[in-house]
Design a protein around this motif. Sequence first.
Motif, PDB file in Angstrom:
ATOM      1  N   TYR A 143       2.508  13.118  -5.328  1.00 22.75           N
ATOM      2  CA  TYR A 143       1.555  13.817  -4.498  1.00 22.75           C
ATOM      3  C   TYR A 143       0.850  13.942  -3.147  1.00 22.75           C
ATOM      4  O   TYR A 143       1.063  15.301  -2.421  1.00 22.75           O
ATOM      5  CB  TYR A 143      -0.021  13.739  -5.419  1.00 22.75           C
ATOM      6  N   LEU A 144       0.807  12.267  -2.785  1.00 20.64           N
ATOM      7  CA  LEU A 144       1.109  11.466  -1.214  1.00 20.64           C
ATOM      8  C   LEU A 144       2.007  12.823  -0.488  1.00 20.64           C
ATOM      9  O   LEU A 144       2.389  13.160   0.958  1.00 20.64           O
ATOM     10  CB  LEU A 144       0.871  10.693  -1.542  1.00 20.64           C
ATOM     11  N   GLU A 145       3.054  11.952  -1.495  1.00 19.12           N
ATOM     12  CA  GLU A 145       4.712  13.069  -1.004  1.00 19.12           C
ATOM     13  C   GLU A 145       5.105  14.040  -0.950  1.00 19.12           C
ATOM     14  O   GLU A 145       5.240  14.873   0.292  1.00 19.12           O
ATOM     15  CB  GLU A 145       6.090  12.075  -1.622  1.00 19.12           C
ATOM     16  N   ASN A 146       4.243  15.154  -1.969  1.00 21.08           N
ATOM     17  CA  ASN A 146       4.090  16.805  -1.438  1.00 21.08           C
ATOM     18  C   ASN A 146       3.614  16.898  -0.352  1.00 21.08           C
ATOM     19  O   ASN A 146       3.291  18.406  -0.153  1.00 21.08           O
ATOM     20  CB  ASN A 146       3.791  17.342  -2.896  1.00 21.08           C
ATOM     21  N   GLY A 160       2.606  15.271   1.714  1.00 20.81           N
ATOM     22  CA  GLY A 160       3.285  15.432   3.663  1.00 20.81           C
ATOM     23  C   GLY A 160       2.476  14.154   4.095  1.00 20.81           C
ATOM     24  O   GLY A 160       2.515  13.890   5.874  1.00 20.81           O
ATOM     25  N   ILE A 161       1.762  13.627   3.614  1.00 19.87           N
ATOM     26  CA  ILE A 161       1.096  12.115   3.926  1.00 19.87           C
ATOM     27  C   ILE A 161       2.148  10.548   4.024  1.00 19.87           C
ATOM     28  O   ILE A 161       1.968   9.674   4.661  1.00 19.87           O
ATOM     29  CB  ILE A 161      -0.264  11.809   3.038  1.00 19.87           C
ATOM     30  N   ILE A 162       3.297  10.624   3.003  1.00 20.16           N
ATOM     31  CA  ILE A 162       3.999   9.591   2.795  1.00 20.16           C
ATOM     32  C   ILE A 162       5.013  10.112   2.728  1.00 20.16           C
ATOM     33  O   ILE A 162       5.969  11.618   2.053  1.00 20.16           O
ATOM     34  CB  ILE A 162       3.627   8.154   1.997  1.00 20.16           C
ATOM     35  N   ARG A 163       6.435   9.411   3.189  1.00 18.76           N
ATOM     36  CA  ARG A 163       7.567  10.110   3.410  1.00 18.76           C
ATOM     37  C   ARG A 163       8.316   9.372   1.355  1.00 18.76           C
ATOM     38  O   ARG A 163       7.376   8.686   0.962  1.00 18.76           O
ATOM     39  CB  ARG A 163       8.599   9.281   3.736  1.00 18.76           C
ATOM     40  N   LYS A 164       9.151  10.677   1.144  1.00 16.37           N
ATOM     41  CA  LYS A 164       9.652   9.796   0.187  1.00 16.37           C
ATOM     42  C   LYS A 164      10.709   8.897   0.302  1.00 16.37           C
ATOM     43  O   LYS A 164      10.686   8.245   1.329  1.00 16.37           O
ATOM     44  CB  LYS A 164      10.280  11.262  -0.577  1.00 16.37           C
ATOM     45  N   PHE A 165      10.424   7.915  -1.143  1.00 17.91           N
ATOM     46  CA  PHE A 165      10.823   6.149  -0.687  1.00 17.91           C
ATOM     47  C   PHE A 165      12.920   7.177  -0.943  1.00 17.91           C
ATOM     48  O   PHE A 165      13.319   7.526  -1.243  1.00 17.91           O
ATOM     49  CB  PHE A 165      10.723   5.971  -2.695  1.00 17.91           C
ATOM     50  N   GLY A 166      12.986   6.055  -0.070  1.00 18.93           N
ATOM     51  CA  GLY A 166      14.524   6.109   0.425  1.00 18.93           C
ATOM     52  C   GLY A 166      15.140   6.706   1.296  1.00 18.93           C
ATOM     53  O   GLY A 166      15.606   6.567   2.264  1.00 18.93           O
ATOM     54  N   LEU A 167      13.885   7.858   2.050  1.00 19.54           N
ATOM     55  CA  LEU A 167      14.354   8.422   3.085  1.00 19.54           C
ATOM     56  C   LEU A 167      13.878   8.170   4.662  1.00 19.54           C
ATOM     57  O   LEU A 167      12.549   7.531   4.652  1.00 19.54           O
ATOM     58  CB  LEU A 167      13.572  10.071   2.877  1.00 19.54           C
ATOM     59  N   PRO A 211       0.890  -1.639   0.222  1.00 20.61           N
ATOM     60  CA  PRO A 211      -0.275   0.192  -0.026  1.00 20.61           C
ATOM     61  C   PRO A 211       1.188   0.957   0.151  1.00 20.61           C
ATOM     62  O   PRO A 211       1.539   0.847   1.151  1.00 20.61           O
ATOM     63  CB  PRO A 211      -1.086   0.342   1.194  1.00 20.61           C
ATOM     64  N   LEU A 212       0.388   2.374  -1.044  1.00 21.02           N
ATOM     65  CA  LEU A 212       1.458   3.008  -0.585  1.00 21.02           C
ATOM     66  C   LEU A 212       1.207   4.071   1.371  1.00 21.02           C
ATOM     67  O   LEU A 212       2.282   4.700   0.890  1.00 21.02           O
ATOM     68  CB  LEU A 212       0.529   4.568  -0.930  1.00 21.02           C
ATOM     69  N   VAL A 213       0.394   3.684   1.681  1.00 16.14           N
ATOM     70  CA  VAL A 213      -0.302   4.648   2.749  1.00 16.14           C
ATOM     71  C   VAL A 213       0.430   3.561   3.601  1.00 16.14           C
ATOM     72  O   VAL A 213      -0.022   2.335   3.880  1.00 16.14           O
ATOM     73  CB  VAL A 213      -1.399   5.314   3.450  1.00 16.14           C
ATOM     74  N   GLN A 214       1.603   3.247   4.734  1.00 14.96           N
ATOM     75  CA  GLN A 214       2.471   2.030   5.520  1.00 14.96           C
ATOM     76  C   GLN A 214       1.195   2.487   6.826  1.00 14.96           C
ATOM     77  O   GLN A 214       1.923   0.976   7.368  1.00 14.96           O
ATOM     78  CB  GLN A 214       3.758   2.320   5.712  1.00 14.96           C
ATOM     79  N   GLU A 215       0.372   3.310   6.933  1.00 16.62           N
ATOM     80  CA  GLU A 215      -0.202   3.621   8.591  1.00 16.62           C
ATOM     81  C   GLU A 215      -1.241   3.054   8.471  1.00 16.62           C
ATOM     82  O   GLU A 215      -2.183   2.818   7.604  1.00 16.62           O
ATOM     83  CB  GLU A 215       0.159   4.994   9.055  1.00 16.62           C
ATOM     84  N   ASP A 216      -2.067   2.786   9.328  1.00 17.44           N
ATOM     85  CA  ASP A 216      -3.355   1.968   9.481  1.00 17.44           C
ATOM     86  C   ASP A 216      -4.950   3.366   8.599  1.00 17.44           C
ATOM     87  O   ASP A 216      -4.219   4.644   9.319  1.00 17.44           O
ATOM     88  CB  ASP A 216      -3.555   2.172  11.138  1.00 17.44           C
ATOM     89  N   LYS A 217      -5.441   2.906   8.292  1.00 14.95           N
ATOM     90  CA  LYS A 217      -6.238   3.524   7.080  1.00 14.95           C
ATOM     91  C   LYS A 217      -6.870   4.638   8.285  1.00 14.95           C
ATOM     92  O   LYS A 217      -6.701   6.386   8.249  1.00 14.95           O
ATOM     93  CB  LYS A 217      -6.998   2.963   6.682  1.00 14.95           C
ATOM     94  N   ALA A 218      -7.754   4.310   9.451  1.00 16.23           N
ATOM     95  CA  ALA A 218      -8.574   5.436  10.548  1.00 16.23           C
ATOM     96  C   ALA A 218      -7.891   6.577  10.768  1.00 16.23           C
ATOM     97  O   ALA A 218      -7.549   7.041  10.951  1.00 16.23           O
ATOM     98  CB  ALA A 218      -9.177   4.635  11.412  1.00 16.23           C
ATOM     99  N   VAL A 219      -5.701   5.827  10.875  1.00  5.24           N
ATOM    100  CA  VAL A 219      -5.507   6.515  12.181  1.00  5.24           C
ATOM    101  C   VAL A 219      -5.237   7.542  11.235  1.00  5.24           C
ATOM    102  O   VAL A 219      -4.318   9.166  11.124  1.00  5.24           O
ATOM    103  CB  VAL A 219      -4.164   5.616  12.079  1.00  5.24           C
ATOM    104  N   VAL A 220      -4.893   7.332  10.095  1.00  5.23           N
ATOM    105  CA  VAL A 220      -4.180   8.084   8.865  1.00  5.23           C
ATOM    106  C   VAL A 220      -5.390   9.122   8.529  1.00  5.23           C
ATOM    107  O   VAL A 220      -5.137  10.665   8.299  1.00  5.23           O
ATOM    108  CB  VAL A 220      -4.096   7.979   7.627  1.00  5.23           C
TER     109      VAL A 220
END
Length: 137
Positions: free
Chosen positions: A125-128, A130-137, A63-72
Amino acid sequence: MLTAILEVSAQYQVSVLNATKDAVSMRCVGYGKKATIASMDAELSAIKTLLFVGTQKTQHSMPLVQEDKAVVENKYKKFFDAFYSKEYQNFVESSIIVTPYGKNALKQKCITLDVCIRVNQLRTYLENNGIIRKFGL
């Protein structure tokens, strides 16, 4: 390109039709009292599958978002309210009716669409935002 139909999740009625490194096409069932609402539901099922479930046996299996859906969704409520209401449409490359809007065997009003989502643009879009971290960071 993946040509087999793969079941994704019982949570959303979505099956993968094919996937490339840039996009995923899925067959989605959407429900609603009107055709437009059902179509949005189907498209959002595809988006939410990529965000929170991933598409098994494709290059987008995580999944693009690695955290729990409800939490995010709670943590970034303002973002997701805007995203689910209209912004998600920027990432829908195509949405083709497979089964017209009508009642299914269970008398539920629904529509079936083949929805193609631009995954890489969605990830950026999610990275920009701040919803997810950029790959490799």
